[in-house]
Scaffold this active site. Structure first.
Site, PDB file in Angstrom:
ATOM      1  N   SER A 220     -39.345 -16.073  -1.502  1.00  0.00           N
ATOM      2  CA  SER A 220     -39.374 -16.072  -0.028  1.00  0.00           C
ATOM      3  C   SER A 220     -40.123 -17.233   0.603  1.00  0.00           C
ATOM      4  O   SER A 220     -40.068 -17.382   1.826  1.00  0.00           O
ATOM      5  CB  SER A 220     -39.958 -14.756   0.486  1.00  0.00           C
TER       6      SER A 220
ATOM      7  N   LYS B 205     -38.230 -19.385   3.012  1.00  0.00           N
ATOM      8  CA  LYS B 205     -38.111 -19.126   4.446  1.00  0.00           C
ATOM      9  C   LYS B 205     -38.826 -20.206   5.267  1.00  0.00           C
ATOM     10  O   LYS B 205     -38.509 -20.404   6.440  1.00  0.00           O
ATOM     11  CB  LYS B 205     -38.670 -17.746   4.777  1.00  0.00           C
TER      12      LYS B 205
ATOM     13  N   SER C 120     -41.451 -11.056   6.086  1.00  0.00           N
ATOM     14  CA  SER C 120     -40.536 -11.666   5.106  1.00  0.00           C
ATOM     15  C   SER C 120     -39.156 -11.027   5.182  1.00  0.00           C
ATOM     16  O   SER C 120     -38.518 -10.746   4.156  1.00  0.00           O
ATOM     17  CB  SER C 120     -41.096 -11.552   3.680  1.00  0.00           C
TER      18      SER C 120
END
Length: 418
Positions: free
Chosen positions: A114, A117, A171
């Site tokens: 993640s 991102k 997230s």
């Protein structure tokens, strides 16, 4: 006469070059210094095999400086040993000056999870109106079961700012899909991913390739600790990102048309409330990538960022390993450095700005200057042969660089930025 000269030159270029064994001395290979590694508990889960990364390119390995071209440890001379961590690669850099303070395998390929991102944020945040209201579609919620999500509803309407907060605090993979679709224009989510890859190229993050906007694993999706530092630096240059990264709680609005109440989300990055001077960052985890982390903090007017990949959560969690590396970085002198973060657009401005393997060649391996005498054993047509070989080699390097640049495409222009 001209034809004769051309023929003579051609014969020189095609004539086989024999270099005496006494001259062909290979440059010494620097010893790899192992990175300090913390012991992983025997009960830690085994890591699945990582997909085969693309072949490493020599010119990518030396982006930021020759000292960074190592799978091992790179720290300033005389610096204290960095803390032992379980991360397979990491980097500490100054957000403002771009100086790299230390690293472990900074250009080694790894899986992002993640923390990817942040690339979505860096690529699209300046171009999306935070007050625009977006309606969520069924396709936006096409994420892996039990993966992290904000809890967006099909048909729900949410401000873009709420989506960014859901992305960075919680997230949210659902928020990532919505933002990528919105930023991708007519191409939808695929256009958003394309914009991410174009912006990575613009930043000089040449070992990063996104397949999903959220960081959920996908074939051919990689990054490096060095690239993550470039991406994080771009994020922390955005005032909105700085504000989002430090937000502790946020209220997701009611969806009256769907008969659903709103709810509160919390920031999942423990650094912001447990580390003095924390500026925020991003956590990540997949079974394949293991734990990944990006965090930044300020101390005495100095802002540092840490990136780490492939970590286990014991004996220290990802943010705790990041905090330990930040402490180590803050203890170094302000002029400590083993390299630098390249500036946005630096590697795509022109072929002449691209690094080459020659940048990493030791001084003892340098070519003789035009006025220098040639080594013993090169007689007769030797000087002309050497010049011909160097010229052909330079032409080949130029062709390879131009081909590579054309294949990757130009860097993406951004609204309000040069």
């Amino acid at each position: 006469m001209r034809n004769r000269l051309l023929a003579a030159a051609s014969s020189v270029l095609l004539f086989p070059v024999v270099v005496p064994a006494s001259v062909a001395v290979a440059a010494p290979t620097p010893a790899v210094v192992p990175c300090p590694q913390a012991s992983v508990p025997a009960s830690a889960p085994s890591r699945p095999p990582r997909p085969s990364p693309p072949p490493a390119a020599a010119e990518d390995q030396i982006v930021g400086g020759a000292e960074l071209a190592t799978p091992g440890l790179a720290v300033p001379a005389g610096a204290a040993a960095p803390p032992e961590v379980t991360a397979t690669s990491w980097l500490v850099a100054d957000l403002d000056t771009g100086q790299v303070l230390g690293s472990c395998g900074p250009h080694e390929y790894a899986t992002p999870a993640s923390v990817q991102k942040l690339l979505l944020t860096a690529a699209l945040l300046p171009d999306l109106d935070p007050q625009q209201v977006v309606t969520v579609t069924k396709e936006d919620l096409d994420i892996e079961p039990d993966s992290s999500a904000v809890g967006l509803l099909v048909g729900g309407q949410y401000p873009v700012e709420t989506l960014w907060l859901g992305l960075l605090m919680q997230s949210g993979n659902d928020a990532a899909n919505v933002l990528a679709r919105l930023g991708g224009g007519a191409e939808g989510r695929a256009g958003g991913v394309r914009a991410m890859n174009e912006f990575a190229e613009h930043l000089g993050a040449r070992q990063t390739h996104a397949v999903t906007p959220s960081g959920l694993d996908g074939p051919g999706q990689f990054t490096s600790a060095y690239d993550l530092a470039l991406i994080a630096r771009a994020c922390f240059a955005e005032p909105d990102f700085q504000r989002y990264a430090l937000t502790e709680t946020h209220q997701i609005p009611d969806q009256e048309a769907l008969g659903r109440k709103g709810f509160q989300i919390q920031n999942g990055n423990s650094l912001i409330d447990r580390y003095p001077g924390a500026l925020g960052g991003k956590t990540g985890f997949t079974t394949l990538a293991r734990h990944t982390y990006v965090g930044a903090a300020e101390r005495d007017g100095r802002r540092l960022v840490v990136t780490l990949l492939g970590a286990e959560s014991r004996p220290l969690r990802g943010w705790e390993q990041g905090a330990a590396l930040l402490d180590w970085g803050f203890a170094l002198s302000r002029d400590a450095s083993v390299g630098r973060l390249v500036e946005p657009g630096e590697l795509t401005a022109s072929p002449s700005t691209l690094p080459s393997a020659a940048d990493a060649r030791p001084a003892a391996d340098a070519r003789p200057a035009a006025g220098d005498s040639l080594p013993d054993g090169l007689t007769g047509p030797g000087p002309l042969l050497v010049a011909a070989v160097v010229g052909v080699g330079g032409l080949v390097v130029l062709i390879v660089r131009l081909t590579r640049r054309a294949r990757r495409g130009p860097g993406r222009r951004r609204r309000g930025r040069s």
